[in-house]
Design a protein around this motif. Sequence first.
Motif, PDB file in Angstrom:
ATOM      1  N   THR A 160      -0.591  12.350   6.664  1.00 23.28           N
ATOM      2  CA  THR A 160      -0.133  11.249   7.513  1.00 23.28           C
ATOM      3  C   THR A 160       0.560  10.175   6.685  1.00 23.28           C
ATOM      4  OG1 THR A 160      -1.957  11.642   9.052  1.00 23.28           O
ATOM      5  CG2 THR A 160      -0.886   9.473   9.148  1.00 23.28           C
ATOM      6  N   LYS A 161      -0.037   9.797   5.566  1.00 27.41           N
ATOM      7  CA  LYS A 161       0.531   8.737   4.731  1.00 27.41           C
ATOM      8  C   LYS A 161       1.924   9.121   4.206  1.00 27.41           C
ATOM      9  CE  LYS A 161      -3.067   5.862   4.494  1.00 27.41           C
ATOM     10  NZ  LYS A 161      -3.006   4.436   4.944  1.00 27.41           N
ATOM     11  N   GLU A 190       0.833  -1.205   0.000  1.00 23.74           N
ATOM     12  CA  GLU A 190       0.000   0.000   0.000  1.00 23.74           C
ATOM     13  C   GLU A 190       0.864   1.250   0.000  1.00 23.74           C
ATOM     14  OE1 GLU A 190      -3.164   2.478   2.787  1.00 23.74           O
ATOM     15  OE2 GLU A 190      -1.876   0.931   3.638  1.00 23.74           O
ATOM     16  N   GLU A 191       1.968   1.211   0.751  1.00 19.41           N
ATOM     17  CA  GLU A 191       2.816   2.392   0.879  1.00 19.41           C
ATOM     18  C   GLU A 191       3.596   2.699  -0.398  1.00 19.41           C
ATOM     19  OE1 GLU A 191       3.844   2.463   5.663  1.00 19.41           O
ATOM     20  OE2 GLU A 191       4.913   1.054   4.349  1.00 19.41           O
ATOM     21  N   TYR A 194       2.298   5.619  -2.217  1.00 14.95           N
ATOM     22  CA  TYR A 194       2.631   6.908  -1.609  1.00 14.95           C
ATOM     23  C   TYR A 194       4.096   7.265  -1.827  1.00 14.95           C
ATOM     24  CZ  TYR A 194      -1.992   6.536   0.337  1.00 14.95           C
ATOM     25  OH  TYR A 194      -3.347   6.424   0.452  1.00 14.95           O
ATOM     26  N   GLU A 223       4.615   9.249   6.972  1.00  8.70           N
ATOM     27  CA  GLU A 223       5.020   7.910   7.410  1.00  8.70           C
ATOM     28  C   GLU A 223       5.997   7.283   6.418  1.00  8.70           C
ATOM     29  OE1 GLU A 223       1.338   5.841   7.832  1.00  8.70           O
ATOM     30  OE2 GLU A 223       0.923   6.628   9.840  1.00  8.70           O
TER      31      GLU A 223
END
Length: 970
Positions: free
Chosen positions: A722-723, A569-570, A573, A726
């Motif tokens: 936030t994403k 998922e990251e 981003y 991180e």
Amino acid sequence: MKLNAIYSGFTVERVESVKELNGIAYMLHHTKSGARLLYIDADDTNKVFSISFRTPPKDSTGVAHIMEHSVLCGSRKFPLKEPFVELVKGSLNTFLNAMTYPDKTMYPVASKNDKDFHNLMDVYLDAVFYPRVATDKEIVMQEGWHYELDSAEDDLTYKGVVYNEMKGVYSSPDSILETHMMAELFPDTTYGVDSGGNPDNIPELTYEGFQAFYKQYYHPSNSYIFLYGTMDIEEQLRFINEEYLQNFDAISVDSTIAVQAPFTAGKVASYPYSIGSDENETGKTMHALTYVMPEMTVADNLGFEILTHALLTSPAAPLKELLVKAGVGSDVSGYYLDSLRQPIWNISVTGSEMKEQKRLQELVETELARLVKEGIDKSLLEASLNITEFALREADFGGRPIGLAYGIRVMDQWNYDKDPIEALRYEAALTTLREGLTGRYFEELIERALLQNQHKALVSIYPEKGLQEQKEKAEQEQLATIKAKMSPEEIEAIVAQTKALKARQAAPDTEEALATIPLLELTDLSPKVERVERHDSKLGKASLHFVPTQAKGINYTAFYFHLDCLTEEELFYAGLLSDMLARVNTKERTYDAIAQDINMNLGGFSADIAALTKYNDRNGYTPLFIVRAKALHAKLPELVRIVTELVSYSEYTDVSRLTELVKETKAIWDTEAFRRGHTIVSNRVMAQVSEVGKFRDLDGLGYFEQLATLANDETALQALPTKLSEVATKLFRPSNVDISFVGETEEFDRFKELLEPALQKWQDGTYDKGQLKITKSYVNEGIVTSGKVQYVAQGGNFRDHGFTPKGAMKVLETILRYEYLWTRIRVQGGAYGAFANFYNNGNFVLCSYRDPNLTETLSVYEELSQYLQNFEISDREMRKYIIGTMSTLDTPITPALRGPRAMSEYFGEGSPEAAERLREEVIDCRQADIRDLAEVVGAVMKDSHISVMGNEQKIKNAGDTFSQVISLPQ
């Protein structure tokens, strides 16, 4: 050579030093034929030759473009179907192509090998002065257009290489917008028509019109010959004169490029363009506000490049920011083009609506007037001037011959009877521009060229569903009407003509004809590679890699942050982060101040994500987030400071700014997705069989899909800070980075001194490696668009079937690209091209480009194994393919490319020895080795992994070829 002396019929008319190139320029004139010649004597073994002609078309039939293709299809001395292809197969060229511009056609070649350079020059000169197409209509039918009819009962269709190439071009909205824009700006001159050809007009070209175009423009008196590099220039002049120019007498050629009379009032126009039936019209309007410049000097041209960068293209360009914040569109870009008789300055807006059309011009001209009145921020201009100057001095063109860039540049002046040598000089212009920073030079330039200028047009295109279907239906009806008016004898003649053309295309050249193309010996090849030295060390927790290089005082750095600490998922981003780094505020400064700092002190800054495969590993690859920065050595402190600030102190808290960037990036993808079709479908196929394929798709169409979803999800946009924070925290750590440095030893020592305290400011922490496991699954897929052509990919992984990489696979790539796929998919099928790639991890993919076909192309792929089983050619032809393959392995390594080469070896666990073993296998490859690959290809093709992007109806008619049919993201 001496001034006023005569060498082989050439009179030396000027001799001048060009310190910007560290070379001597010689301007010569061939008295008998009227040819012009410019030679740049520079210390460069990568020699360049080009012959160009001024070729202004009068209509959009594509005659200039079709001519460029056709003259390379056989000539007096080289009576083959396609000498160009035979050259590509068997040459050590560093560049070999031809280019059609709006008002000129160029035929450039380059090579480091003297014998090869001579051969290339000979074939090209014979092609332009003695082409077979002058008396062979079938060549124009193949390369341009023709009626196709396999039987009297079939529907009549159009086919042709350029015809289908331009159908692909006209499938991209930005190309459609540019066509309308130029027609509005230049209604009375050659720039108002499309030299490439509009598919609607290409069938209007007659063979007689084609011949007349050749006779008018392809004469030495209308030619511009360019030579560059270390060579025996007197020997070259003797050859050009004795073999070619002495056979012609000078004539008067009317190739004048008319000047469009200035407008007394600007124009505003709007046109529809087609989108798919499932596409959303919202945000799909595009605008172009374009000005035709008054007479400009070299300094003015460079000044407008600087203005364009400062106001429109740098990360915090004020004019771009104004338009985006005003809601005119999601993305704003612009360019200055001085390679026309009348230069143009353009502002383009994507992701917009028709209601914004009027406001665009009002906002632009109000802001320009304000800048003129109040003065442009001089530090902003100075920063853009610095980055422009850096690019001029660096003179790096990504591995392409630098002489090629010079040859193209001189034509920007020479083609309009201006001084070509002046195009190579920039020192005086830079002095003028630096002095202009202290006064009102730039403001007065805007006032004169833009605000007082009514020669402008605001052109918009808006989406319309069903338009392509209407055009296709109208074309079918038109062809049906044409056929209905034909007599049975005329119909049979077209059937016979179709059959004859296909027979010609399928028939091989004779051994005698093939032997006319000069060929090097295998002994001219070396298995040795240019080695790139790399020294590995540690600096605290960070890994350092020093690549010793003399690079004209420029240092190239790259920071390779490992992505395996992220989740699947990251990864999305991380991609967003690469698009946003240096475009958001830091804890210390605003993003516009950072952009200005970068432009003032660096020669370039970029961030992206990439996957570097392990050299000999089925599943191994290193996923990376790469930050690159380059600067003059004196600016190293600024480089380290800027990179540290961006990775350590960037703030991702401004949701409004993040949303703006997301929508801008999506707007760019909306415009460019179809243009990237071959890459998208190739990655989509590889994603079915390999982890690295999945990774690359998630940076391609997969990224676009998630981006489109995010842009329409307010909740997800609110969660972005936030994403991103991180992901940045996980990535930007000293223990998670490999840093490469290209420069000299004392420069590297200085870099370490600067870097050590900087690394202590970086945040650090411990995160598990090996988290990145991509679980997304992929199936055979049709990606529907409003495009007129397809990109058709099929492949798989040969290691899965027990096979290992071999040098013969690289040779087979050449054979397929320029023989099997070229003949079946380009020549016979009418596509613009096709290619094949074998990778060391076992991935293998075939892909066509701007292809009118779909199922027919898949059939060609299916028959490949049988072709290889029966592969039989002469030893001479095999030698040709080996030489051509070695050419692809010998791309010149510029200082800028040495770091990436060294790090590719490091992360890929490769070595020069492994590269040399591959080269030895290529040199030793024989016909039997190619036949042995039939089993490899056959096994992979049976897996039937397929991906296609293209015309909606074509894909839907393909039946059960696809497991699913999708549209491009909305």
